[in-house]
Design a protein around this motif. Sequence first.
Motif, PDB file in Angstrom:
ATOM      1  N   SER A  80       0.903  -1.142   0.135  1.00  0.00           N
ATOM      2  CA  SER A  80      -0.047   0.083  -0.149  1.00  0.00           C
ATOM      3  C   SER A  80       0.929   1.337   0.059  1.00  0.00           C
ATOM      4  N   PHE A  81       1.921   1.155   0.752  1.00  0.00           N
ATOM      5  CA  PHE A  81       2.912   2.467   0.426  1.00  0.00           C
ATOM      6  C   PHE A  81       4.269   1.708   0.517  1.00  0.00           C
ATOM      7  N   ASP A  82       5.311   2.629   0.161  1.00  0.00           N
ATOM      8  CA  ASP A  82       6.874   2.371  -0.032  1.00  0.00           C
ATOM      9  C   ASP A  82       7.467   2.674   1.418  1.00  0.00           C
ATOM     10  N   LEU A  83       8.058   1.719   1.949  1.00  0.00           N
ATOM     11  CA  LEU A  83       8.513   1.970   3.104  1.00  0.00           C
ATOM     12  C   LEU A  83      10.192   1.345   2.933  1.00  0.00           C
ATOM     13  N   PRO A  84      11.038   2.055   2.855  1.00  0.00           N
ATOM     14  CA  PRO A  84      12.460   1.632   2.738  1.00  0.00           C
ATOM     15  C   PRO A  84      12.866   0.507   3.931  1.00  0.00           C
ATOM     16  N   GLU A  85      13.637  -0.058   3.526  1.00  0.00           N
ATOM     17  CA  GLU A  85      14.151  -1.371   4.684  1.00  0.00           C
ATOM     18  C   GLU A  85      14.864  -0.630   5.934  1.00  0.00           C
ATOM     19  N   ASP A  86      15.250   0.439   5.964  1.00  0.00           N
ATOM     20  CA  ASP A  86      15.955   0.925   6.916  1.00  0.00           C
ATOM     21  C   ASP A  86      15.130   2.065   7.805  1.00  0.00           C
ATOM     22  N   GLU A  87      13.750   2.096   7.654  1.00  0.00           N
ATOM     23  CA  GLU A  87      12.767   3.162   7.937  1.00  0.00           C
ATOM     24  C   GLU A  87      11.584   2.376   8.591  1.00  0.00           C
ATOM     25  N   MET A  88      10.828   3.107   9.452  1.00  0.00           N
ATOM     26  CA  MET A  88       9.524   2.915   9.969  1.00  0.00           C
ATOM     27  C   MET A  88       8.696   3.780   9.895  1.00  0.00           C
ATOM     28  N   GLU A  89       7.324   3.662  10.044  1.00  0.00           N
ATOM     29  CA  GLU A  89       6.206   4.463   9.960  1.00  0.00           C
ATOM     30  C   GLU A  89       5.709   4.677  11.235  1.00  0.00           C
ATOM     31  N   ILE A  90       5.570   5.804  11.919  1.00  0.00           N
ATOM     32  CA  ILE A  90       5.030   5.800  13.446  1.00  0.00           C
ATOM     33  C   ILE A  90       3.688   6.524  13.093  1.00  0.00           C
ATOM     34  N   GLY A  91       2.656   5.862  13.661  1.00  0.00           N
ATOM     35  CA  GLY A  91       1.165   6.419  13.785  1.00  0.00           C
ATOM     36  C   GLY A  91       0.364   6.104  12.475  1.00  0.00           C
ATOM     37  N   ILE A  92       0.596   4.891  12.001  1.00  0.00           N
ATOM     38  CA  ILE A  92       0.036   4.293  11.037  1.00  0.00           C
ATOM     39  C   ILE A  92      -1.483   3.987  11.395  1.00  0.00           C
ATOM     40  N   GLY A  93      -2.348   3.820  10.451  1.00  0.00           N
ATOM     41  CA  GLY A  93      -3.774   3.524  10.576  1.00  0.00           C
ATOM     42  C   GLY A  93      -3.697   1.878  10.027  1.00  0.00           C
ATOM     43  N   ILE A  94      -5.006   1.364  10.658  1.00  0.00           N
ATOM     44  CA  ILE A  94      -5.299   0.018  10.068  1.00  0.00           C
ATOM     45  C   ILE A  94      -5.481  -0.607   8.999  1.00  0.00           C
ATOM     46  N   HIS A  95      -5.619   0.486   7.800  1.00  0.00           N
ATOM     47  CA  HIS A  95      -5.634   0.203   6.606  1.00  0.00           C
ATOM     48  C   HIS A  95      -4.495   0.683   5.667  1.00  0.00           C
ATOM     49  N   GLY A  96      -3.507   0.701   6.154  1.00  0.00           N
ATOM     50  CA  GLY A  96      -2.252   1.052   5.503  1.00  0.00           C
ATOM     51  C   GLY A  96      -2.101   2.623   5.471  1.00  0.00           C
ATOM     52  N   GLU A  97      -2.766   3.279   6.295  1.00  0.00           N
ATOM     53  CA  GLU A  97      -2.578   5.009   6.061  1.00  0.00           C
ATOM     54  C   GLU A  97      -1.443   5.300   6.555  1.00  0.00           C
ATOM     55  N   PRO A  98      -0.967   6.326   6.105  1.00  0.00           N
ATOM     56  CA  PRO A  98       0.421   6.943   6.712  1.00  0.00           C
ATOM     57  C   PRO A  98       0.309   7.358   8.214  1.00  0.00           C
ATOM     58  N   GLY A  99       1.212   7.429   8.716  1.00  0.00           N
ATOM     59  CA  GLY A  99       1.316   8.053  10.066  1.00  0.00           C
ATOM     60  C   GLY A  99       1.656   9.434  10.346  1.00  0.00           C
ATOM     61  N   ARG A 100       2.203   9.789  11.606  1.00  0.00           N
ATOM     62  CA  ARG A 100       2.921  10.924  11.788  1.00  0.00           C
ATOM     63  C   ARG A 100       4.080  11.328  10.950  1.00  0.00           C
ATOM     64  N   HIS A 101       4.752  10.438  11.204  1.00  0.00           N
ATOM     65  CA  HIS A 101       6.193  10.545  10.504  1.00  0.00           C
ATOM     66  C   HIS A 101       7.027   9.261  10.141  1.00  0.00           C
ATOM     67  N   ARG A 102       8.123   9.560   9.493  1.00  0.00           N
ATOM     68  CA  ARG A 102       8.874   8.308   9.419  1.00  0.00           C
ATOM     69  C   ARG A 102      10.143   8.534  10.057  1.00  0.00           C
ATOM     70  N   ASP A 103      10.875   7.314  10.747  1.00  0.00           N
ATOM     71  CA  ASP A 103      12.063   7.460  11.311  1.00  0.00           C
ATOM     72  C   ASP A 103      12.903   6.312  10.807  1.00  0.00           C
ATOM     73  N   LYS A 104      14.377   6.399  11.136  1.00  0.00           N
ATOM     74  CA  LYS A 104      15.053   5.181  10.907  1.00  0.00           C
ATOM     75  C   LYS A 104      14.802   4.191  12.038  1.00  0.00           C
ATOM     76  N   ILE A 105      14.799   2.950  11.495  1.00  0.00           N
ATOM     77  CA  ILE A 105      14.732   1.814  12.324  1.00  0.00           C
ATOM     78  C   ILE A 105      15.339   1.900  13.784  1.00  0.00           C
ATOM     79  N   ALA A 106      14.644   1.800  14.865  1.00  0.00           N
ATOM     80  CA  ALA A 106      15.366   2.000  16.240  1.00  0.00           C
ATOM     81  C   ALA A 106      15.126   0.891  17.050  1.00  0.00           C
ATOM     82  N   PRO A 107      15.728   0.650  18.140  1.00  0.00           N
ATOM     83  CA  PRO A 107      15.802  -0.475  19.081  1.00  0.00           C
ATOM     84  C   PRO A 107      14.153  -0.346  19.639  1.00  0.00           C
TER      85      PRO A 107
END
Length: 333
Positions: free
Chosen positions: A205-232
């Motif tokens: 549904s959306f492109d998310l690079p291997e080293d990134e995560m999406e924060i605040g997503i919805g349950i239909h694959g909607e984008p969230g607040r922002h993207r960050d690099k993968i973290a612990p």
Amino acid sequence: MKKLINSVDGVVTDALAGMAAAHPDRLRVDVDQHIVYRATPKEDGKVAIVSGGGSGHEPLHGGFVGFGMLDAACAGEIFTSPVPDQVSAATAAVDRGAGVLHIVKNYTGDVMNFDMAAEMVAAESGTEIATVVTADDVAVEDSLYTAGRRGVGVTVIVEKIAGAAAEAGRSLADVAAVAKRTSEAGRSMGMALTSCTVPANGKPSFDLPEDEMEIGIGIHGEPGRHRDKIAPASEIAKQLVDPILAELPEGDRGVIALLNGMGASPLLELYLMYGEVAKLLDAAGVKVERSLVGNYITSLDMAGCSLTLVRADEDMLGLWDAPVNTPGLRWGA
């Protein structure tokens, strides 16, 4: 796209047929209308509860049909609202003479179609219908699908608590009141490591690079607040806990905590995440009264998780602890 399906067009129908085959003691499935019912209706004189929404979030909603939760669930196509005819048919079928509660996630199509169905049934039969709309996602105020907050993880907790209240013989007004109180006491936040793939689309549904995560997503694959690099996991947990606590209703009561998988993250990771959440809640002085970890409101094959916290009073905790027997949730029965 690699999926265990026969055809794109038949995914929901085939899945419902599978549910019927797997749980003949608990469920009766109208495969043609895409409605899941309790195999044994509750007694006359008790409030019935109907919910539903787009498919792809299993076990929500069909997996929560049964003793102590829902009387019926209407399954829309994947990520698509059920139509008014489905909801009205389910509502009329489960009415036991004490009224029907509709539990609806705050998505424009769901709200509109459940409202239309309630008007249809009330006009035809005079059945009293109450509606509670869940709107707990703190990530965004408005989205592609909603006006206001999205309804997400708190829906599971509302269905359990309202279902127990109905099973106990409370009136429609009382069942609706505790459902509304539970909904308003809950806040949620989710994140994704991958997108999900809707079978009809055949691609993420959306492109998310291997080293990134999406924060605040919805349950239909909607984008969230922002993207960050993968973290612990400890840092990810903080990005979920902090915004929830900032908007969680104040009080000295403890919480019901749901650490929910989005469909593709293993329990090993979900329990690890819950451990990090528990540390943060303890440090913030928030007592966890009850907890639940697992896949309860998913987004197809999305990897990631969501956190829901509900500020729970004694009545809500008692109803949460009451027996439940559904394919997706079972204890004490």
